[in-house]
Design an enzyme around this catalytic site. Structure first.
Site, PDB file in Angstrom:
ATOM      1  N   ASN A 102       0.891  -1.166   0.186  1.00 47.02           N
ATOM      2  CA  ASN A 102       0.163  -0.034   0.142  1.00 47.02           C
ATOM      3  C   ASN A 102       0.832   1.217   0.003  1.00 47.02           C
ATOM      4  O   ASN A 102       1.891   1.219   0.668  1.00 47.02           O
ATOM      5  CB  ASN A 102      -0.877  -0.329   1.310  1.00 47.02           C
ATOM      6  CG  ASN A 102      -1.780   0.977   1.478  1.00 47.02           C
ATOM      7  OD1 ASN A 102      -2.473   1.575   0.394  1.00 47.02           O
ATOM      8  ND2 ASN A 102      -1.676   1.580   2.540  1.00 47.02           N
ATOM      9  N   HIS A 157       0.989   4.978   1.210  1.00 46.61           N
ATOM     10  CA  HIS A 157      -0.073   6.124   2.267  1.00 46.61           C
ATOM     11  C   HIS A 157       0.741   7.479   2.246  1.00 46.61           C
ATOM     12  O   HIS A 157       2.090   7.311   2.324  1.00 46.61           O
ATOM     13  CB  HIS A 157       0.217   5.270   3.451  1.00 46.61           C
ATOM     14  CG  HIS A 157      -0.677   6.093   4.616  1.00 46.61           C
ATOM     15  ND1 HIS A 157      -1.847   6.060   4.786  1.00 46.61           N
ATOM     16  CD2 HIS A 157      -0.076   6.845   5.482  1.00 46.61           C
ATOM     17  CE1 HIS A 157      -2.452   6.673   5.545  1.00 46.61           C
ATOM     18  NE2 HIS A 157      -1.468   7.396   6.171  1.00 46.61           N
ATOM     19  N   GLU A 203      -3.420  -7.053   8.818  1.00 57.17           N
ATOM     20  CA  GLU A 203      -4.735  -6.916   9.023  1.00 57.17           C
ATOM     21  C   GLU A 203      -5.114  -5.882   9.792  1.00 57.17           C
ATOM     22  O   GLU A 203      -6.320  -5.488  10.104  1.00 57.17           O
ATOM     23  CB  GLU A 203      -5.254  -8.252   9.716  1.00 57.17           C
ATOM     24  CG  GLU A 203      -5.168  -9.376   8.825  1.00 57.17           C
ATOM     25  CD  GLU A 203      -5.809 -10.650   9.582  1.00 57.17           C
ATOM     26  OE1 GLU A 203      -6.845 -10.539  10.094  1.00 57.17           O
ATOM     27  OE2 GLU A 203      -5.167 -11.765   9.171  1.00 57.17           O
TER      28      GLU A 203
HETATM   29  C1  GAR Z   1      -2.651   8.826  -2.882  1.00 59.48           C
HETATM   30  O1  GAR Z   1      -2.181   9.906  -2.011  1.00 59.48           O
HETATM   31  C2  GAR Z   1      -2.365   7.588  -1.576  1.00 59.48           C
HETATM   32  O2  GAR Z   1      -1.454   7.637  -0.947  1.00 59.48           O
HETATM   33  C3  GAR Z   1      -3.779   7.676  -0.910  1.00 59.48           C
HETATM   34  O3  GAR Z   1      -4.821   8.012  -1.871  1.00 59.48           O
HETATM   35  C4  GAR Z   1      -4.136   8.833  -2.972  1.00 59.48           C
HETATM   36  C5  GAR Z   1      -4.636   8.103  -4.175  1.00 59.48           C
HETATM   37  O4  GAR Z   1      -4.253   9.035  -5.442  1.00 59.48           O
HETATM   38  N1  GAR Z   1      -4.069   6.533  -0.220  1.00 59.48           N
HETATM   39  C6  GAR Z   1      -4.624   6.760   1.035  1.00 59.48           C
HETATM   40  O5  GAR Z   1      -4.675   7.756   1.576  1.00 59.48           O
HETATM   41  C7  GAR Z   1      -4.963   5.278   1.638  1.00 59.48           C
HETATM   42  N2  GAR Z   1      -4.722   5.397   3.005  1.00 59.48           N
HETATM   43  P1  GAR Z   1      -4.217   8.251  -6.738  1.00 59.48           P
HETATM   44  O6  GAR Z   1      -5.612   7.917  -6.985  1.00 59.48           O
HETATM   45  O7  GAR Z   1      -4.175   9.629  -7.770  1.00 59.48           O
HETATM   46  O8  GAR Z   1      -3.150   7.467  -6.901  1.00 59.48           O
END
Ligand code: GAR
Length: 209
Positions: free
Chosen positions: A111, A113, A146
């Site tokens: 993932n 983050h 998890e």
């Molecule tokens: C990204 O900044 C990612 O790190 C975040 O969502 C965005 C998706 O951008 N993810 C989270 O916050 C997960 N907890 P994208 O759709 O342009 O790749």
């Protein structure tokens, strides 16, 4: 990790898919991975259009089409297994995954983050960091366990914050870091350079780093 040919990778994404695009334009085009599928919980996700343009198979698994999360995740897992997926990348996937799903892809889900975990886990991590007034935040790529954003950390990179910087500029810089860090992490895995330390499963070893 991979058998014959490049590592078979799938992406789960809920929104814009700029991180998916970075994987398409980088490792997938270079042939260091083969992006074989993109799944979303949102039928209108721009990520699906990006996948379609790159000729990558897509599927949508809306939450309301299934009795519960476990049933939905079983369907996603079956689709991924049918594609022979070896690594699942969560790139802006805004749904929690069931324990069954995570166990069936144990140490094969990463993932990205937008914060330096364990600070600011969960939703709106950039907003949380700015509201807290931290001087340094950043990006984490980690294996998924998890818990919520609690898995072993693979790569991190810091981004400095100042009070005068508008939120949009911070977001842009975080995204730019993500678009480098996530493809790099995936290529390290594809090259077989990443392993979890058998003595301490919190630690991720990167060969040659
Ligand atoms: C990204 O900044 C990612 O790190 C975040 O969502 C965005 C998706 O951008 N993810 C989270 O916050 C997960 N907890 P994208 O759709 O342009 O790749």
């Amino acid at each position: 990790m991979s058998g014959e040919g490049p590592l078979r990778v799938a992406v789960l994404a809920s929104g814009n898919g700029s991180n998916l695009q970075a994987l398409i334009d980088g490792p997938h085009e270079r042939g260091t991975i083969e992006l074989v599928g993109v799944a979303s919980d949102k039928p209108g996700a721009t990520a699906l259009e990006r996948a379609g343009r790159a000729g990558v198979a897509t599927s949508v698994f809306p939450r309301d089409d299934y009795a519960d999360r476990t049933a939905r995740d079983l369907a996603i897992a079956a689709w991924l297994e049918g594609l022979g997926v070896e690594l699942v990348v969560l790139a802006g996937y805004m749904q929690l995954l069931s324990g069954e799903f995570i166990r069936s892809f144990s140490n094969r889900i990463v993932n990205v983050h937008p914060a330096l975990l364990p600070s600011f886990a969960g939703l709106d991590a950039v907003g949380q960091a700015v509201a807290h007034g931290v001087r340094v935040t950043g990006v984490t790529v980690h294996f998924v366990d998890e818990g919520v954003d609690t898995g072993p950390i693979l790569l991190q990179e810091a981004v400095e914050l100042t009070y005068t910087r508008p939120m949009e500029a911070v977001m842009d810089e975080i995204h730019a870091v993500e678009h480098r860090l996530l493809p790099h992490a995936v290529e390290l895995i594809a090259a077989g350079r990443v392993s979890i330390d058998p003595e301490n499963p919190r630690l991720v070893r990167i060969e040659g780093a």
